[in-house]
Design an enzyme around this catalytic site. Structure first.
Site, PDB file in Angstrom:
ATOM      1  CG  ASN A   1       0.212   1.877   3.778  1.00 39.55           C
ATOM      2  OD1 ASN A   1      -0.842   2.134   3.233  1.00 39.55           O
ATOM      3  ND2 ASN A   1       1.430   2.607   3.286  1.00 39.55           N
ATOM      4  N   GLY A   2      -0.827  -1.525   6.692  1.00 38.82           N
ATOM      5  CA  GLY A   2      -0.452  -2.363   8.026  1.00 38.82           C
ATOM      6  C   GLY A   2      -1.939  -3.456   8.051  1.00 38.82           C
TER       7      GLY A   2
ATOM      8  CD  GLU B   1       9.314 -11.946  -8.186  1.00 38.87           C
ATOM      9  OE1 GLU B   1       9.204 -11.466  -7.404  1.00 38.87           O
ATOM     10  OE2 GLU B   1       9.983 -11.364  -9.139  1.00 38.87           O
TER      11      GLU B   1
ATOM     12  CE  LYS C   1      13.041 -10.673 -10.196  1.00 32.85           C
ATOM     13  NZ  LYS C   1      13.119 -11.427  -9.026  1.00 32.85           N
TER      14      LYS C   1
ATOM     15  CD1 TRP D   1      -0.759  -6.038  -3.203  1.00 33.00           C
ATOM     16  CD2 TRP D   1      -1.113  -6.611  -0.991  1.00 33.00           C
ATOM     17  NE1 TRP D   1      -0.480  -7.483  -2.979  1.00 33.00           N
ATOM     18  CE2 TRP D   1      -0.677  -7.793  -1.682  1.00 33.00           C
ATOM     19  CE3 TRP D   1      -1.087  -6.892   0.408  1.00 33.00           C
ATOM     20  CZ2 TRP D   1      -0.253  -9.015  -0.934  1.00 33.00           C
ATOM     21  CZ3 TRP D   1      -0.780  -8.054   1.126  1.00 33.00           C
ATOM     22  CH2 TRP D   1      -0.622  -9.332   0.246  1.00 33.00           C
TER      23      TRP D   1
ATOM     24  CB  CYS E   1      -1.039   0.032   1.122  1.00 36.05           C
ATOM     25  SG  CYS E   1      -2.121  -1.433   1.336  1.00 36.05           S
TER      26      CYS E   1
ATOM     27  NE  ARG F   1       5.090   1.656  -0.343  1.00 35.74           N
ATOM     28  CZ  ARG F   1       6.054   1.131   0.320  1.00 35.74           C
ATOM     29  NH1 ARG F   1       7.382   1.360  -0.201  1.00 35.74           N
ATOM     30  NH2 ARG F   1       5.963   0.727   1.514  1.00 35.74           N
TER      31      ARG F   1
ATOM     32  CG  HIS G   1      17.839 -37.306  -6.468  1.00 34.58           C
ATOM     33  ND1 HIS G   1      18.123 -38.468  -5.906  1.00 34.58           N
ATOM     34  CD2 HIS G   1      18.844 -36.686  -6.877  1.00 34.58           C
ATOM     35  CE1 HIS G   1      19.490 -38.688  -6.161  1.00 34.58           C
ATOM     36  NE2 HIS G   1      19.862 -37.523  -6.432  1.00 34.58           N
TER      37      HIS G   1
ATOM     38  CD  GLU H   1      16.129 -13.177  -8.409  1.00 36.05           C
ATOM     39  OE1 GLU H   1      15.703 -12.151  -8.615  1.00 36.05           O
ATOM     40  OE2 GLU H   1      15.636 -13.577  -7.293  1.00 36.05           O
TER      41      GLU H   1
ATOM     42  CE  LYS I   1      11.141  -3.139  -5.482  1.00 40.24           C
ATOM     43  NZ  LYS I   1      11.804  -4.000  -6.467  1.00 40.24           N
TER      44      LYS I   1
END
Length: 629
Positions: free
Chosen positions: A102-103, A509, A506, A76, A2, A27, A525, A502, A624
């Site tokens: 926010n929170g 995402e 990417k 968000w 947010c 955000r 395996h 990574e 973010k």
């Protein structure tokens, strides 16, 4: 998660808030809203589900509220799905007070139950609306007491009353918050507060700002105050006062932002992510600048706040991080063990904070975070410090909570990272980890020639990244061949295993393709059962010490009709005929290859996502900076 922006001054607040929200949209972009007020008028709130350009912007274009004071929010979702009703700002039951938040308020359900019993009704499913009603209730109580306790007609009760009500409400709250509050009866006043969610004051001339992220206000001022947990700020056009819920006094220090507005803009690039990928030669240089001493064949740092004797006494390192930073930490594990022979473990911060992990007195905690506000990483830092352990931070945002609370640390100096999928922060983190591992090695047993060799190879990395970026058009062509795949594997050994993780992250995402990263030998395996002609495998096989072993894994995949994209070193053509596509990278030392092999993976993910029509800067369900659990 947010974003919050607030303005009080002489200018019309609406355009300033909308501009700030656009800069904060990375955000959170489920919904957005603003609330403005002017003397003698009711609160004017506009909010709408969806991206700013799809929802809020058309709404305010038809009917822009007026006023020189206002707050805004981009969301968000935590409590309640994205909807107009759940969008911020939220009002109290009088409609005369509004809040953005926010929170997470953890005890909102118990507070809500009490308020319902007192006759309150709620229009949303959010915890934020409950907080708005609670503050409104405290304001009513404070207002009722004011005439009895304050007979001085010259007294100005407005700002004091609102701040008093906010403070009283927050003392009943369990959870995290960054909030901004306005009330119609107090024009020209914003009250903000924070606990666990970032909030900064922007200091202007005849105007002031409040924001959760400096990028929202950097075009208006570069003078900021970073609020601490439990700080409550009262903001007017003329100035601000800060108190603390615990002590009623607060430490205030004005800092200057390191970056300007241009650094938070796309420029000629179609997306922030692509811009930030192409910034990496410069950001790696920034991470190295002033930190290399060739005469001593050793790195040097100014902010560790540990003597060489203290660093030498460290016999174990625990790295705590989340997401991409965790992958960088995994590279760091290999680096510390390779260069300094220090046993190193990498923990997910979300797990570390709750585990009773044994840490002896010679254990060093190293936390890695781009934003410096990641909730789980911050909690892990605080837990380690509570036990009396030294905690260092690798962080990008100057003045962030983790940067201020760590015992010492290293800044990345990468500039603002706006793309939700981290790119330049990863390479900067790995660069700094390499330097720190070299330092730890040089004060122990690493020879001067090897230290010098590594430092000189590091200095060559930015130019080598440039050479990989020059292949962007070709990598795009390769990406188009694989854009229709629904599953991917990324494989690497040793230093390349974290890069495989990574690369898979990417791709997941931003393109929503299922992707997995594995140590190359682990394919046998279990995962090899998934290999077929529809499942591409990206194999990281630079000509390092384990090249021959990785080559064997490649042949096992080809024997099962798997499609292979090979990332290998320039001049290495032995496998070209065995693979479907190959991308060559410059040669470097084994330990430094992650700084190079990750670049084509970033570009591959970017171009596949664009080809699939995805919004690479604002991928679904992501934001973010994760400042809530």
């Amino acid at each position: 998660m947010c974003g919050i922006v607030g303005y009080v001054g002489r200018r019309s607040a609406g355009p300033i808030l909308i501009e700030g929200l656009r800069r904060l949209e990375y955000r959170g972009y489920d919904s957005a809203g603003i609330c403005l007020l002017a003397p003698g008028t009711p609160l004017q709130t506009r909010k709408r589900k969806g991206r700013i350009d799809e929802g809020l912007a058309p709404l305010v274009a038809e009917d822009m509220p007026t006023g020189e004071t206002g707050i805004g929010h981009t969301r968000w979702a935590t409590h309640g799905p994205p909807s107009d009703e759940n969008s911020h700002p939220h009002s109290d039951r009088s409609g005369g007070l509004a809040i953005v938040h926010n929170g997470v308020i953890e005890n909102f359900d118990r507070i809500k139950e009490r308020l319902l019993g007192a006759g309150h009704t709620f229009a949303s499913a959010t915890d934020t609306e409950v907080l708005a009603h609670l503050i409104g209730e405290k304001l009513e109580a404070a207002r009722a007491k004011w005439p009895k306790e304050n007979t001085d007609a010259a007294a100005r009760p407005s700002a004091a009353l609102l701040a008093q009500a906010v403070s009283a409400a927050l003392r009943e709250v369990i959870g995290t918050y960054g909030i901004a509050v306005v009330a119609a009866e107090f024009p020209g006043v914003i009250v903000g507060a924070r606990r666990g969610s970032p909030l900064i004051i922007g200091v202007g001339e005849g105007e002031n700002f409040l924001a959760s992220d400096a990028s929202a206000i950097v075009s208006h001022t570069r003078q900021v105050v970073y609020l601490n947990d439990y700080d409550v700020v009262t903001l007017t056009a003329a100035g601000f006062t800060v108190a603390n819920l615990g002590t009623e006094t607060a430490r205030v220090q004005i800092s200057r932002l390191e970056f300007d507005a241009g650094a938070a803009e796309r420029g000629a690039f179609p997306h922030f992510m692509l811009k930030e990928i192409f910034e990496q030669p410069r950001t790696v240089e920034n991470a190295l600048r002033g930190r290399i001493d060739l005469d001593e064949a050793s790195p040097k740092f100014g902010g560790l706040n540990m003597t060489l004797a203290e660093l030498r006494s460290v016999d174990r390192i625990v790295i705590a991080a989340c997401g991409t930073s965790w992958h960088a930490g995994l590279v760091g594990e290999y680096l510390f063990e390779e260069f300094a022979h220090i046993p190193t473990e990498v923990e997910y911060a979300s797990e570390f904070r709750y585990r009773n992990a044994p840490l002896d007195k010679h254990t060093l905690l190293l936390v890695i975070t781009q934003s410096g506000e990641t909730a789980d990483t911050l909690a892990g830092l605080r837990e380690a410090k509570r036990r009396g352990h030294k905690a260092l931070a690798i962080c990008n945002v100057v003045g962030s909570t983790i940067a201020r609370e760590a015992d010492g640390g290293i800044y990345l100096h990468a500039g603002p990272e706006i793309g939700v999928a981290s790119t330049k922060a990863f390479t900067s983190q790995v660069t700094v980890l390499t330097l720190l591992a070299l330092l730890m090695g040089r004060i122990r047993m690493l020879s001067l020639p090897r230290g010098l060799q590594t430092l000189k190879a590091l200095e060559a990395i930015p130019q080598q990244i440039e050479r990989i970026l020059a292949q962007n058009d070709r990598i795009r062509e390769i990406a188009l061949k694989y854009a229709s795949a629904e599953d991917f594997f990324f494989l690497g050994r040793q230093f390349q295993f974290p890069v495989a993780l990574e690369g898979a992250l990417k791709l997941k995402e931003i393109s929503y393709i299922h992707a997995e990263g594995y140590p190359a030998a682990e394919m046998k395996h279990g995962p090899i059962a998934m290999i077929d002609e529809r499942t591409p495998c990206v194999i990281l096989a630079p000509t390092d010490a384990l090249f021959e072993k990785t080559q064997s894994n490649l042949q096992e995949i080809k024997a099962r009709s798997g499609r292979v994209l090979l990332i290998t070193t320039e001049g290495q053509h032995r496998l070209d005929a065995s693979v479907d596509d190959v991308i060559h990278i410059p040669a470097t030392l084994d330990a430094l290859y992650p700084l190079l092999t990750v670049i084509p993976l970033q570009l591959l993910a970017y171009h596949i996502a664009v080809a699939r029509g995805c919004d690479v800067d604002k991928p679904r369900n992501l934001a973010k900076s994760v400042t809530v659990e």
